[in-house]
Enzyme design. Sequence first.
Site, PDB file in Angstrom:
ATOM      1  N   ARG A   1       0.833  -1.199   0.000  1.00 24.89           N
ATOM      2  CA  ARG A   1       0.000   0.000   0.000  1.00 24.89           C
ATOM      3  C   ARG A   1       0.871   1.253   0.000  1.00 24.89           C
ATOM      4  O   ARG A   1       0.395   2.335  -0.319  1.00 24.89           O
ATOM      5  CB  ARG A   1      -0.926   0.018   1.222  1.00 24.89           C
ATOM      6  CG  ARG A   1      -2.022  -1.041   1.178  1.00 24.89           C
ATOM      7  CD  ARG A   1      -3.018  -0.875   2.302  1.00 24.89           C
ATOM      8  NE  ARG A   1      -2.387  -1.013   3.615  1.00 24.89           N
ATOM      9  CZ  ARG A   1      -3.064  -0.974   4.760  1.00 24.89           C
ATOM     10  NH1 ARG A   1      -4.379  -0.785   4.754  1.00 24.89           N
ATOM     11  NH2 ARG A   1      -2.427  -1.121   5.911  1.00 24.89           N
TER      12      ARG A   1
ATOM     13  N   GLN B   1      13.552 -23.745  23.600  1.00 25.49           N
ATOM     14  CA  GLN B   1      13.744 -23.667  25.060  1.00 25.49           C
ATOM     15  C   GLN B   1      12.695 -24.481  25.799  1.00 25.49           C
ATOM     16  O   GLN B   1      11.560 -24.577  25.389  1.00 25.49           O
ATOM     17  CB  GLN B   1      13.648 -22.202  25.498  1.00 25.49           C
ATOM     18  CG  GLN B   1      14.723 -21.336  24.872  1.00 25.49           C
ATOM     19  CD  GLN B   1      14.624 -19.899  25.300  1.00 25.49           C
ATOM     20  OE1 GLN B   1      15.310 -19.475  26.217  1.00 25.49           O
ATOM     21  NE2 GLN B   1      13.763 -19.157  24.657  1.00 25.49           N
TER      22      GLN B   1
ATOM     23  N   ASP C   1      -3.621  -3.600  -1.796  1.00 31.49           N
ATOM     24  CA  ASP C   1      -4.141  -3.689  -0.433  1.00 31.49           C
ATOM     25  C   ASP C   1      -4.564  -5.137  -0.248  1.00 31.49           C
ATOM     26  O   ASP C   1      -5.551  -5.581  -0.849  1.00 31.49           O
ATOM     27  CB  ASP C   1      -5.331  -2.741  -0.254  1.00 31.49           C
ATOM     28  CG  ASP C   1      -5.939  -2.789   1.145  1.00 31.49           C
ATOM     29  OD1 ASP C   1      -5.665  -3.758   1.894  1.00 31.49           O
ATOM     30  OD2 ASP C   1      -6.709  -1.874   1.485  1.00 31.49           O
TER      31      ASP C   1
ATOM     32  N   ASN D   1       3.812 -11.811   2.864  1.00 31.46           N
ATOM     33  CA  ASN D   1       4.578 -11.204   3.945  1.00 31.46           C
ATOM     34  C   ASN D   1       3.839 -10.086   4.674  1.00 31.46           C
ATOM     35  O   ASN D   1       4.082  -9.861   5.866  1.00 31.46           O
ATOM     36  CB  ASN D   1       5.888 -10.643   3.373  1.00 31.46           C
ATOM     37  CG  ASN D   1       6.567  -9.700   4.331  1.00 31.46           C
ATOM     38  OD1 ASN D   1       7.189 -10.117   5.305  1.00 31.46           O
ATOM     39  ND2 ASN D   1       6.425  -8.398   4.082  1.00 31.46           N
TER      40      ASN D   1
ATOM     41  N   TYR E   1      -2.471 -10.434  17.418  1.00 30.27           N
ATOM     42  CA  TYR E   1      -1.359 -10.867  16.578  1.00 30.27           C
ATOM     43  C   TYR E   1      -1.129 -12.367  16.710  1.00 30.27           C
ATOM     44  O   TYR E   1      -0.973 -13.073  15.699  1.00 30.27           O
ATOM     45  CB  TYR E   1      -0.104 -10.096  16.981  1.00 30.27           C
ATOM     46  CG  TYR E   1       1.090 -10.335  16.086  1.00 30.27           C
ATOM     47  CD1 TYR E   1       1.155  -9.774  14.823  1.00 30.27           C
ATOM     48  CD2 TYR E   1       2.167 -11.112  16.518  1.00 30.27           C
ATOM     49  CE1 TYR E   1       2.257  -9.977  13.998  1.00 30.27           C
ATOM     50  CE2 TYR E   1       3.270 -11.318  15.714  1.00 30.27           C
ATOM     51  CZ  TYR E   1       3.313 -10.751  14.451  1.00 30.27           C
ATOM     52  OH  TYR E   1       4.407 -10.961  13.643  1.00 30.27           O
TER      53      TYR E   1
ATOM     54  N   LYS F   1      -1.486 -15.040  13.606  1.00 32.85           N
ATOM     55  CA  LYS F   1      -0.345 -15.805  13.113  1.00 32.85           C
ATOM     56  C   LYS F   1      -0.533 -17.307  13.331  1.00 32.85           C
ATOM     57  O   LYS F   1       0.001 -18.125  12.582  1.00 32.85           O
ATOM     58  CB  LYS F   1       0.942 -15.317  13.773  1.00 32.85           C
ATOM     59  CG  LYS F   1       1.348 -13.908  13.324  1.00 32.85           C
ATOM     60  CD  LYS F   1       1.529 -13.820  11.814  1.00 32.85           C
ATOM     61  CE  LYS F   1       2.090 -12.485  11.380  1.00 32.85           C
ATOM     62  NZ  LYS F   1       2.324 -12.411   9.915  1.00 32.85           N
TER      63      LYS F   1
ATOM     64  N   PRO G   1      10.557  -2.321  11.486  1.00 31.03           N
ATOM     65  CA  PRO G   1       9.748  -1.261  12.100  1.00 31.03           C
ATOM     66  C   PRO G   1       8.743  -1.809  13.110  1.00 31.03           C
ATOM     67  O   PRO G   1       8.427  -1.138  14.093  1.00 31.03           O
ATOM     68  CB  PRO G   1       9.052  -0.625  10.896  1.00 31.03           C
ATOM     69  CG  PRO G   1      10.012  -0.822   9.767  1.00 31.03           C
ATOM     70  CD  PRO G   1      10.596  -2.193  10.009  1.00 31.03           C
TER      71      PRO G   1
END
Length: 253
Positions: A38, A253, A60, A87, A152, A156, A190
């Site tokens: 975008r 871990q 978009d 991505n 988030y 994901k 970012p």
Amino acid sequence: MQRLEGKIALITGAAMGLGAASARRLHREGAFVVLTDRKVEEGQKLAAELGERAEFRALDVTQEAEWIAVIDAVVAAHGKLDVLVNNAGVGVVADIENTTIEQWRFVHAVNVEGVFFGCKHGVRVMKGGGGGSIVNLSSVAGIIGASNLAAYCSSKGAVRTLTKSVAMHCARMGYGIRCNSIHPAFIETPMVDELARAMGDAARARAGLAKGIPLGRIGDPEDVAAAVAYLASDDARFVTGAELAVDGGLLAQ
């Protein structure tokens, strides 16, 4: 011969961060890269920087009509689509008690519906063109929880299992299309800068993020771009439905 020579690759969210790093890496390995985003000015600038074998198209990812137009235009111009890198992604720093429905829907529209549209229309054109590779960017947050990333993590996690569904469908239909997901930890982007700032003392937050990774550092975008290039290439011809962690050992871990 470069391992992606002759391949046509489309990358979403390619104007900056992991998308830009992936575009540079695929281009360096011989692919013709179609950068989409975008952010038109930034995307055009990167395409001009790459020069030959690169172009920018505005997209978009939340709009299916734009997906159809862009993918059909790429196939019309180049005859095929070999690689699709889903991505484009966003994040909101908020726990389950403080996430608004608007934030929830925004994150899922980009991170989940955008990948759904990409996979759907990527498969549509790849299946008649000799197959291809779809690479979906998920996250370690799609496998383990983060208390302050409710939307988030959910988005994901959806990308992780959607990838497996697409992989199994394409394998059983004999399309010759592979679909895999990449799960980065904290990478110099970012988005991580924004996360660090949201945690208050950005420098201290970044140090804390690095300390939690066994290899002792925040990742570099090129670390992820190298994984994208591998999954896009024929070196990964027997790899589908897999989840590749690029996380400095965090998940071990």
